[in-house]
Design a protein around this motif. Structure first.
Motif, mmCIF file in Angstrom:
data_model
loop_
_atom_site.group_PDB
_atom_site.id
_atom_site.type_symbol
_atom_site.label_atom_id
_atom_site.label_comp_id
_atom_site.label_asym_id
_atom_site.label_seq_id
_atom_site.Cartn_x
_atom_site.Cartn_y
_atom_site.Cartn_z
ATOM 1 N N TRP A 174 -8.690 -6.643 3.248
ATOM 2 C CA TRP A 174 -7.999 -5.353 3.193
ATOM 3 C C TRP A 174 -8.984 -4.205 2.942
ATOM 4 O O TRP A 174 -8.845 -3.130 3.511
ATOM 5 C CB TRP A 174 -6.923 -5.373 2.118
ATOM 6 C CG TRP A 174 -6.106 -4.113 2.125
ATOM 7 C CD1 TRP A 174 -6.210 -3.052 1.272
ATOM 8 C CD2 TRP A 174 -5.100 -3.761 3.080
ATOM 9 N NE1 TRP A 174 -5.327 -2.069 1.624
ATOM 10 C CE2 TRP A 174 -4.624 -2.473 2.730
ATOM 11 C CE3 TRP A 174 -4.550 -4.414 4.186
ATOM 12 C CZ2 TRP A 174 -3.631 -1.835 3.443
ATOM 13 C CZ3 TRP A 174 -3.552 -3.764 4.903
ATOM 14 C CH2 TRP A 174 -3.105 -2.502 4.536
ATOM 15 N N THR A 175 -9.976 -4.437 2.119
ATOM 16 C CA THR A 175 -10.996 -3.410 1.877
ATOM 17 C C THR A 175 -11.718 -3.054 3.172
ATOM 18 O O THR A 175 -11.928 -1.873 3.486
ATOM 19 C CB THR A 175 -12.007 -3.900 0.830
ATOM 20 O OG1 THR A 175 -11.323 -4.136 -0.406
ATOM 21 C CG2 THR A 175 -13.110 -2.874 0.605
ATOM 22 N N THR A 179 -3.113 -7.069 11.190
ATOM 23 C CA THR A 179 -2.238 -6.463 10.190
ATOM 24 C C THR A 179 -0.970 -5.957 10.844
ATOM 25 O O THR A 179 -1.027 -5.293 11.886
ATOM 26 C CB THR A 179 -2.959 -5.302 9.475
ATOM 27 O OG1 THR A 179 -4.187 -5.781 8.928
ATOM 28 C CG2 THR A 179 -2.103 -4.717 8.370
ATOM 29 N N TYR A 228 -10.598 -3.595 6.250
ATOM 30 C CA TYR A 228 -9.617 -3.006 7.169
ATOM 31 C C TYR A 228 -9.389 -1.530 6.857
ATOM 32 O O TYR A 228 -9.356 -0.690 7.746
ATOM 33 C CB TYR A 228 -8.302 -3.779 7.060
ATOM 34 C CG TYR A 228 -7.157 -3.198 7.859
ATOM 35 C CD1 TYR A 228 -7.024 -3.470 9.215
ATOM 36 C CD2 TYR A 228 -6.219 -2.365 7.250
ATOM 37 C CE1 TYR A 228 -5.976 -2.937 9.947
ATOM 38 C CE2 TYR A 228 -5.174 -1.822 7.972
ATOM 39 C CZ TYR A 228 -5.060 -2.104 9.327
ATOM 40 O OH TYR A 228 -4.015 -1.562 10.039
ATOM 41 N N ARG A 229 -9.257 -1.218 5.565
ATOM 42 C CA ARG A 229 -9.028 0.161 5.156
ATOM 43 C C ARG A 229 -10.231 1.037 5.480
ATOM 44 O O ARG A 229 -10.086 2.167 5.949
ATOM 45 C CB ARG A 229 -8.730 0.205 3.660
ATOM 46 C CG ARG A 229 -8.341 1.579 3.136
ATOM 47 C CD ARG A 229 -8.003 1.510 1.675
ATOM 48 N NE ARG A 229 -9.115 0.969 0.900
ATOM 49 C CZ ARG A 229 -9.040 0.686 -0.383
ATOM 50 N NH1 ARG A 229 -7.904 0.836 -1.040
ATOM 51 N NH2 ARG A 229 -10.095 0.214 -1.029
ATOM 52 N N ARG A 230 -11.427 0.508 5.261
ATOM 53 C CA ARG A 230 -12.646 1.269 5.570
ATOM 54 C C ARG A 230 -12.739 1.545 7.074
ATOM 55 O O ARG A 230 -13.038 2.670 7.496
ATOM 56 C CB ARG A 230 -13.875 0.502 5.093
ATOM 57 C CG ARG A 230 -15.179 1.251 5.343
ATOM 58 C CD ARG A 230 -16.348 0.501 4.712
ATOM 59 N NE ARG A 230 -16.483 -0.857 5.231
ATOM 60 C CZ ARG A 230 -16.283 -1.942 4.507
ATOM 61 N NH1 ARG A 230 -15.914 -1.844 3.242
ATOM 62 N NH2 ARG A 230 -16.436 -3.135 5.053
ATOM 63 N N LYS A 245 0.844 -1.182 0.000
ATOM 64 C CA LYS A 245 0.000 0.000 0.000
ATOM 65 C C LYS A 245 0.886 1.241 0.000
ATOM 66 O O LYS A 245 1.587 1.514 0.976
ATOM 67 C CB LYS A 245 -0.906 0.000 1.242
ATOM 68 C CG LYS A 245 -1.704 1.276 1.455
ATOM 69 C CD LYS A 245 -2.699 1.512 0.337
ATOM 70 C CE LYS A 245 -3.602 2.692 0.664
ATOM 71 N NZ LYS A 245 -4.514 3.033 -0.441
ATOM 72 N N PHE A 260 -10.246 1.630 9.163
ATOM 73 C CA PHE A 260 -9.163 2.553 9.507
ATOM 74 C C PHE A 260 -9.579 3.996 9.246
ATOM 75 O O PHE A 260 -9.382 4.884 10.073
ATOM 76 C CB PHE A 260 -7.922 2.211 8.692
ATOM 77 C CG PHE A 260 -6.793 3.190 8.854
ATOM 78 C CD1 PHE A 260 -5.963 3.128 9.958
ATOM 79 C CD2 PHE A 260 -6.571 4.169 7.907
ATOM 80 C CE1 PHE A 260 -4.919 4.033 10.120
ATOM 81 C CE2 PHE A 260 -5.533 5.079 8.048
ATOM 82 C CZ PHE A 260 -4.711 5.006 9.162
ATOM 83 N N HIS A 261 -10.184 4.248 8.082
ATOM 84 C CA HIS A 261 -10.596 5.608 7.748
ATOM 85 C C HIS A 261 -11.714 6.091 8.667
ATOM 86 O O HIS A 261 -11.754 7.273 9.035
ATOM 87 C CB HIS A 261 -11.040 5.685 6.285
ATOM 88 C CG HIS A 261 -9.903 5.691 5.322
ATOM 89 N ND1 HIS A 261 -8.969 6.695 5.294
ATOM 90 C CD2 HIS A 261 -9.535 4.826 4.341
ATOM 91 C CE1 HIS A 261 -8.084 6.457 4.347
ATOM 92 N NE2 HIS A 261 -8.400 5.317 3.763
#
Length: 217
Positions: A96-97, A68, A99-101, A54, A103-104
């Motif tokens: 990952w999608t 992660t 996790y990223r959501r 990333k 996180f944001h």
């Protein structure tokens, strides 16, 4: 893949090949890992399910959990003879999608209302919000609500766009940017520099124009 930016150094990841090998062969890893909170250096047993690159930074998604980990924060790695079986329903891209959501959502704790000039490109979550819509005004500018992490970070992020972005809300952020703009105006209008001292200097050979990607052709 050439993931890092032109002006950013890549992370030092000496253990990346060993982690990748463990992912391919389904072998457990014992690592000494540096995290941000105390105690910072901890031992972890990882079942590495997959690797994610990333923005030039490598992450390993590992069980149990899964969780992660940043590969560049592995201080020591000891391969094990122990094997593991990756869960049959594990989907790295889907994980990952999500996790990223998440996180944001945790990162962006507030919102700002902006007026954005035509042709202005914002980055990150603000860019996504602008691309997904907004209210077009009569003068061609777009009014849009964007997520922000904090006033400090938003101040720096929006200030780089100069007069192409106007912050309407929150008042604290608008006032902060107005004070900075006033300080810059005072700095550049008093005591003009001596042209003999600050005259144009030729760029060194090979200098790339601007702060973006190099121009070719």
């Amino acid at each position: 893949l050439d993931a890092p930016g032109w002006y950013a150094d890549a992370d030092d990841t000496p253990y990346l090949p060993a982690v990748a090998d463990a992912v391919r062969n389904g072998r457990v890893l014992s690592v000494l890992y540096r995290r941000w909170r105390e105690p910072t250096d901890v031992r972890r047993r990882l079942e590495p399910y997959g690797l994610v690159l990333k923005a030039g930074r490598w992450y390993v998604v590992a069980g149990p959990g899964p969780r992660t980990f940043r590969v560049d924060q592995i201080l020591r790695l000891d391969p094990c003879d122990e094997e593991f079986t990756r869960p049959g329903d594990f989907d790295l891209a889907a994980y990952w999608t999500a996790y990223r959501r998440d996180f944001h959502e945790r990162l962006h704790r507030g919102e700002a209302v902006l007026r954005v000039a035509p042709g202005t490109r914002l980055t990150g979550a603000a860019g996504e919000a602008l691309a997904s819509g907004g209210e077009r005004e009569a003068d061609g500018w777009t009014r849009v609500t964007v997520p922000i992490e904090s006033v400090d970070r938003a101040h720096d992020a929006f200030l780089v766009h100069g007069a192409a972005v106007e912050v309407l809300e929150p008042a604290e952020l608008r006032d902060r940017i107005a004070r900075t703009a006033g300080a810059l105006a005072r700095l550049y209008t008093r005591n003009p520099p001596d042209p003999a001292v600050t005259g144009r200097r030729d760029r060194p050979e090979g200098h790339l124009p601007g702060a973006g990607d190099p121009v070719t052709g």
